[in-house]
Every structure is written in structure tokens, then in C-alpha cells.
Motif scaffolding. Structure first.
Motif, PDB file in Angstrom:
ATOM      1  N   GLY A 124       0.826  -1.195   0.000  1.00  0.00           N
ATOM      2  CA  GLY A 124       0.000   0.000   0.000  1.00  0.00           C
ATOM      3  C   GLY A 124       0.859   1.243   0.000  1.00  0.00           C
ATOM      4  O   GLY A 124       1.819   1.330   0.766  1.00  0.00           O
ATOM      5  N   ALA A 125       0.525   2.182  -0.873  1.00  0.00           N
ATOM      6  CA  ALA A 125       1.319   3.403  -0.951  1.00  0.00           C
ATOM      7  C   ALA A 125       0.476   4.549  -1.477  1.00  0.00           C
ATOM      8  O   ALA A 125      -0.423   4.356  -2.285  1.00  0.00           O
ATOM      9  N   GLY A 126       0.801   5.728  -1.016  1.00  0.00           N
ATOM     10  CA  GLY A 126       0.144   6.930  -1.492  1.00  0.00           C
ATOM     11  C   GLY A 126       1.075   7.741  -2.356  1.00  0.00           C
ATOM     12  O   GLY A 126       2.232   7.389  -2.567  1.00  0.00           O
ATOM     13  N   MET A 127       0.551   8.811  -2.877  1.00  0.00           N
ATOM     14  CA  MET A 127       1.277   9.787  -3.690  1.00  0.00           C
ATOM     15  C   MET A 127       2.056   9.135  -4.826  1.00  0.00           C
ATOM     16  O   MET A 127       1.458   8.590  -5.742  1.00  0.00           O
ATOM     17  N   ALA A 128       3.380   9.146  -4.799  1.00  0.00           N
ATOM     18  CA  ALA A 128       4.178   8.605  -5.900  1.00  0.00           C
ATOM     19  C   ALA A 128       4.100   7.083  -5.988  1.00  0.00           C
ATOM     20  O   ALA A 128       4.409   6.511  -7.025  1.00  0.00           O
ATOM     21  N   ALA A 158       5.768   4.407  -5.002  1.00  0.00           N
ATOM     22  CA  ALA A 158       6.917   3.636  -5.462  1.00  0.00           C
ATOM     23  C   ALA A 158       6.956   2.233  -4.872  1.00  0.00           C
ATOM     24  O   ALA A 158       7.521   1.319  -5.471  1.00  0.00           O
ATOM     25  N   LEU A 159       6.352   2.047  -3.725  1.00  0.00           N
ATOM     26  CA  LEU A 159       6.459   0.782  -2.997  1.00  0.00           C
ATOM     27  C   LEU A 159       5.980  -0.437  -3.785  1.00  0.00           C
ATOM     28  O   LEU A 159       6.703  -1.423  -3.882  1.00  0.00           O
ATOM     29  N   PRO A 160       4.777  -0.438  -4.369  1.00  0.00           N
ATOM     30  CA  PRO A 160       4.347  -1.631  -5.103  1.00  0.00           C
ATOM     31  C   PRO A 160       5.274  -1.979  -6.273  1.00  0.00           C
ATOM     32  O   PRO A 160       5.619  -3.145  -6.468  1.00  0.00           O
ATOM     33  N   GLY A 161       5.671  -0.986  -7.030  1.00  0.00           N
ATOM     34  CA  GLY A 161       6.553  -1.241  -8.174  1.00  0.00           C
ATOM     35  C   GLY A 161       7.910  -1.770  -7.766  1.00  0.00           C
ATOM     36  O   GLY A 161       8.452  -2.678  -8.404  1.00  0.00           O
ATOM     37  N   MET A 162       8.462  -1.212  -6.701  1.00  0.00           N
ATOM     38  CA  MET A 162       9.755  -1.707  -6.220  1.00  0.00           C
ATOM     39  C   MET A 162       9.629  -3.150  -5.725  1.00  0.00           C
ATOM     40  O   MET A 162      10.498  -3.975  -5.982  1.00  0.00           O
ATOM     41  N   CYS A 163       8.534  -3.445  -5.018  1.00  0.00           N
ATOM     42  CA  CYS A 163       8.325  -4.832  -4.575  1.00  0.00           C
ATOM     43  C   CYS A 163       8.257  -5.760  -5.770  1.00  0.00           C
ATOM     44  O   CYS A 163       8.868  -6.835  -5.771  1.00  0.00           O
ATOM     45  N   ALA A 164       7.511  -5.359  -6.810  1.00  0.00           N
ATOM     46  CA  ALA A 164       7.377  -6.197  -8.000  1.00  0.00           C
ATOM     47  C   ALA A 164       8.708  -6.371  -8.725  1.00  0.00           C
ATOM     48  O   ALA A 164       8.961  -7.419  -9.319  1.00  0.00           O
ATOM     49  N   ALA A 165       9.560  -5.367  -8.665  1.00  0.00           N
ATOM     50  CA  ALA A 165      10.864  -5.468  -9.309  1.00  0.00           C
ATOM     51  C   ALA A 165      11.793  -6.421  -8.563  1.00  0.00           C
ATOM     52  O   ALA A 165      12.679  -7.031  -9.160  1.00  0.00           O
ATOM     53  N   LEU A 214      -2.987   5.959  -7.583  1.00  0.00           N
ATOM     54  CA  LEU A 214      -3.600   5.033  -8.534  1.00  0.00           C
ATOM     55  C   LEU A 214      -2.852   5.050  -9.856  1.00  0.00           C
ATOM     56  O   LEU A 214      -2.471   4.007 -10.380  1.00  0.00           O
ATOM     57  N   TYR A 215      -2.619   6.232 -10.402  1.00  0.00           N
ATOM     58  CA  TYR A 215      -1.905   6.324 -11.670  1.00  0.00           C
ATOM     59  C   TYR A 215      -0.490   5.752 -11.558  1.00  0.00           C
ATOM     60  O   TYR A 215      -0.026   5.058 -12.459  1.00  0.00           O
ATOM     61  N   SER A 216       0.182   6.033 -10.467  1.00  0.00           N
ATOM     62  CA  SER A 216       1.534   5.509 -10.284  1.00  0.00           C
ATOM     63  C   SER A 216       1.537   3.988 -10.193  1.00  0.00           C
ATOM     64  O   SER A 216       2.430   3.327 -10.718  1.00  0.00           O
TER      65      SER A 216
END
Length: 166
Positions: free
Chosen positions: A63-67, A69-76, A98-100
Motif C-alpha cells: 500500500g502506498a500513497g502519492m508517488a 513507489a512501494l508496489p513497483g519496487m516490490c514487484a521489481a 492510482l496512476y503511479s
């Protein structure tokens, strides 16, 4: 048994993310919950995500707000499924997150639920785990049946008392 990792960037996310934990508990799914900021603790995030599979984690809910980055970094960093939950609380009410979260580069998929959709993230994690766990699949089917029964009961009440007295 398979575990789910729950990670959020700040303790201000706890109100939303605790709903995912509660839903996992309802399904009897073990989880590990952490606060790790992708921007302020990149080394800790790398260590946590890269070692998650070794700790028995099969799905991460990030779970992350604003930018966001957390979900994408986890997926990477984690080869198994990652579910991103864009969180509200910013001046843009979570649309920025949402967009990020949905705009991941090719090869770095993040399943994304609605803004603040932590309960659905937990249900999706349970469904992912149910692919290899017939007992979990039974729990998912039971959960769905209870939801249907609840709607039928609400409609019966509406028919009985009418909308003005509902």
C-alpha cells in the motif's frame, strides 16, 4: 502454509492496511506486516522484498500513497505476485497513487485494486493462494456465498419495510 506480506510506507497507512490484515485473519492466512518507506529506506526494502520468498511469502500486498513507489519496487524485487493498493490521503485523494500503481513498466506487473481497496487486496491474495490450496478455495467459495446471502437478506428487508423505513 503460505504467507502474505503486507507492507506500507508510513504508519499513517495503518488504518487502511489493517483492513487487509483483518481479512487475511478471517481466511486464516498468516501474514507479515511491515512499515518500510521505498524513498527513505531503499536498502531495507530491497532486503525485505528479496528475502520474502525465503520467509514463505507467496503474495505481497503493498500500500502506498502519492508517488506509490512501494508496489513497483516490490514487484521489481519479488518474483511472485504483488498487489498494489493506491492509498488516499494526499491532496489528490489517491488518484496520484492510482496512476503511479497501474503504470508499471513492461515486465514489472502489479495487480492493482481500487483506492483504499485493502480488503479486496486481501481477497485477491487469498484467491491467488487458493490456486494451490483446495482448503483455501473452499473458504473463498464460502465467503462468496455469505456475501450473496447478505444481499438477499437486505433485499428481503427492503421488500418488507419499503425504502422509507429501511
Amino acid at each position: 502454509m503460505a504467507k502474505v506480506g503486507i507492507v506500507m510506507g508510513s504508519d499513517s497507512d495503518m488504518g487502511a492496511m489493517s483492513k487487509a490484515a483483518a481479512q487475511l485473519e478471517e481466511f486464516g492466512i498468516e501474514y507479515e506486516m511491515r512499515i518500510i518507506s521505498a524513498h527513505r529506506q531503499p536498502d531495507e526494502l530491497v532486503e525485505w522484498a528479496r528475502s520474502a520468498e525465503d520467509r514463505g511469502i507467496k503474495v505481497i500486498i503493498a500500500g502506498a500513497g502519492m508517488a506509490a513507489a512501494l508496489p513497483g519496487m516490490c514487484a521489481a524485487l519479488f518474483s511472485l505476485p504483488v498487489i498494489g493498493v493506491p492509498l488516499s490521503g494526499s491532496k489528490l485523494n489517491g488518484t496520484d497513487a492510482l496512476y503511479s500503481t497501474v503504470q508499471m513498466p513492461s515486465g514489472i506487473p502489479v495487480a492493482t485494486v481500487a483506492i483504499d481497496g485493502t480488503k479486496n487486496a486481501a481477497i485477491l491474495a487469498a484467491r491467488i493462494l487458493s490456486v494451490a490450496d483446495p482448503e483455501m478455495l473452499s473458504k473463498i467459495k464460502e465467503f462468496g456465498a455469505k456475501g450473496k446471502e447478505a444481499v438477499i437478506a437486505k433485499d428481503a428487508r427492503l421488500q418488507e419495510v419499503g425504502y422509507k423505513n429501511y
